[in-house]
Design an enzyme around this catalytic site. Structure first.
Site, PDB file in Angstrom:
ATOM      1  N   HIS A 244     -35.614  -4.176 -23.562  1.00 18.77           N
ATOM      2  CA  HIS A 244     -35.598  -5.581 -23.142  1.00 18.77           C
ATOM      3  C   HIS A 244     -34.178  -5.992 -22.745  1.00 18.77           C
ATOM      4  CE1 HIS A 244     -36.969  -9.919 -23.827  1.00 18.77           C
ATOM      5  NE2 HIS A 244     -35.655 -10.026 -23.697  1.00 18.77           N
ATOM      6  N   GLU A 245     -33.202  -5.692 -23.610  1.00 17.79           N
ATOM      7  CA  GLU A 245     -31.816  -6.102 -23.341  1.00 17.79           C
ATOM      8  C   GLU A 245     -31.181  -5.271 -22.228  1.00 17.79           C
ATOM      9  OE1 GLU A 245     -30.671  -8.775 -24.479  1.00 17.79           O
ATOM     10  OE2 GLU A 245     -32.286  -9.117 -25.922  1.00 17.79           O
TER      11      GLU A 245
ATOM     12  N   HIS B  70     -32.060  -6.764 -18.934  1.00 19.50           N
ATOM     13  CA  HIS B  70     -31.197  -7.908 -18.623  1.00 19.50           C
ATOM     14  C   HIS B  70     -29.867  -7.426 -18.045  1.00 19.50           C
ATOM     15  CE1 HIS B  70     -33.614 -11.128 -20.152  1.00 19.50           C
ATOM     16  NE2 HIS B  70     -33.581 -10.740 -21.407  1.00 19.50           N
TER      17      HIS B  70
END
Length: 378
Positions: free
Chosen positions: A67-68, A71
């Protein structure tokens, strides 16, 4: 949030883990292996439950990392530098340097994380369905189903329109696009975060008092974190607005008094302390900064050691100095300045010292910037 130890690099971005992540990892692994899995799938050995709980917890955190990382990758593609990724108690954070240049970039950077979590959830959900169709009804099916549910839940929670969640960033992008005012958009998203945090605290305390269990306290803790983070984002937004367009050269104290690192602390205290009106003294060699001494550092040296202690010995090291150029935007300097223990930046041109920026310089700039914004609104 600082990393307690580094795991390495992914896509060129340093990845670290804060010690607090061990708390949530242990809670997840224990909750699955000691409670959820034994109740849903009785008859297995203790080792099987422990192995399944640990494996599910590890995969869950790998999903958080994905997820990170998403980003970070999209942020880099949109022109932002990424200082690192840190996993911690409340999940993870990608430390971006600077702000998105436009609402579209904000939308892409913020939206990709929940999308990745959703895809991960659907992937494990599909595996769970296939296992069920194949007649599997044991721990493997339970682990896949749990991973599917938790990742979908993570995606849904993250798109709630409240800062600092990804949904808050999406809300900010929408308001920014509609109004053309990034500061107003940030304030709207931050206040939405405050409201969501208050609701979570209320719901969590109600659940705890109703006897639902300690899960209510965890919900309240998340709400408390959201309120604190949202308040900080609103302050940062207003600060950024006040300092927009202000250069380092506009606020620095030019040509500050300097000293040699070979000067003793006693000599400085006896001959320079009262004549010098600032609380930080740059150390230079041939006009180039090599250190910075503050009154707090000097005060920490006992009187009997001062004649034999040089300023170089008590100054911050050269690699700890925060250096800035006169034309750098003050907003770009602030994140680096906040990480500096001495809270000052030395301004250099072609390696030579030309000025210093102190907290009082920043405060005056904020006051003037706020006054400018007030006059512009009226």
């Amino acid at each position: 949030m600082r990393a307690s130890f580094r795991l390495g690099r992914i896509a060129g971005v340093p990845v670290g883990v804060n010690w607090s992540v061990l708390v949530i990892f242990a809670l997840i692994a224990w909750g699955l292996s000691a409670n959820q899995f034994p109740r849903a799938y009785p008859g297995e050995s203790v080792a099987a439950y422990v192995l399944a709980g640990l494996a599910a917890a590890v995969v869950f955190f790998l999903g958080l990392l994905a997820h990170e990382v998403s980003h970070a990758i999209v942020a880099k593609r949109n022109g932002l530098a990424v200082e690192g990724i840190t996993l911690w108690l409340f999940g993870g954070v990608a430390e971006l340097k600077g702000e998105a240049k436009n609402p579209g970039a904000e939308l892409r950077i913020s939206g990709v994380g929940p999308l990745v979590s959703l895809v991960i959830g659907l992937f494990f959900g599909a595996i769970a369905v296939l296992l069920a169709l194949a007649g599997e009804d044991g721990l493997l099916l339970g682990a896949m189903a749990w991973l599917a549910g938790i990742n979908v839940l993570l995606a849904v929670f993250n798109v709630l329109p409240a800062a600092p969640l990804d949904g808050g960033r999406l809300l900010r992008a929408a308001v920014w696009k509609a109004t053309g005012d990034r500061t107003k958009a940030s304030v709207v998203a931050a206040r939405a975060g405050w409201v969501l945090g208050a609701l979570l605290i209320g719901l969590g305390l109600w659940q705890f008092l109703a006897g639902v269990g300690f899960g209510g306290l965890w919900l309240a803790l998340i709400g408390w974190f959201l309120i604190g983070a949202a308040g900080m984002e609103e302050r940062q937004a207003r600060l950024g607005s006040a300092l927009r367009g202000i250069r380092v050269a506009d606020v620095m104290t030019p040509q500050p008094q300097t000293a040699s690192g070979q000067m003793t602390v006693a000599d400085f205290v006896d001959h320079y302390l009262f004549a010098y009106r600032h609380s930080a003294l740059p150390l230079t060699e041939d006009g180039r900064p090599v250190g910075l001494v503050t009154l707090d550092r000097v005060r920490g040296i006992p009187a009997d050691r001062r004649p034999d202690t040089t300023l170089a010995e008590v100054s911050c090291r050269t690699d700890e100095l925060v250096l800035a150029s006169p034309d750098e935007q003050l907003n770009d300097l602030l994140p680096r300045l906040s990480e500096c223990a001495d809270g000052r930046a030395l301004v250099v041109t072609e390696g030579h010292l030309v000025g210093i920026v102190s907290p009082s310089d920043i405060s005056r700039a904020v006051q003037r910037g706020s006054m400018r914004d007030d006059l512009a609104r009226h």
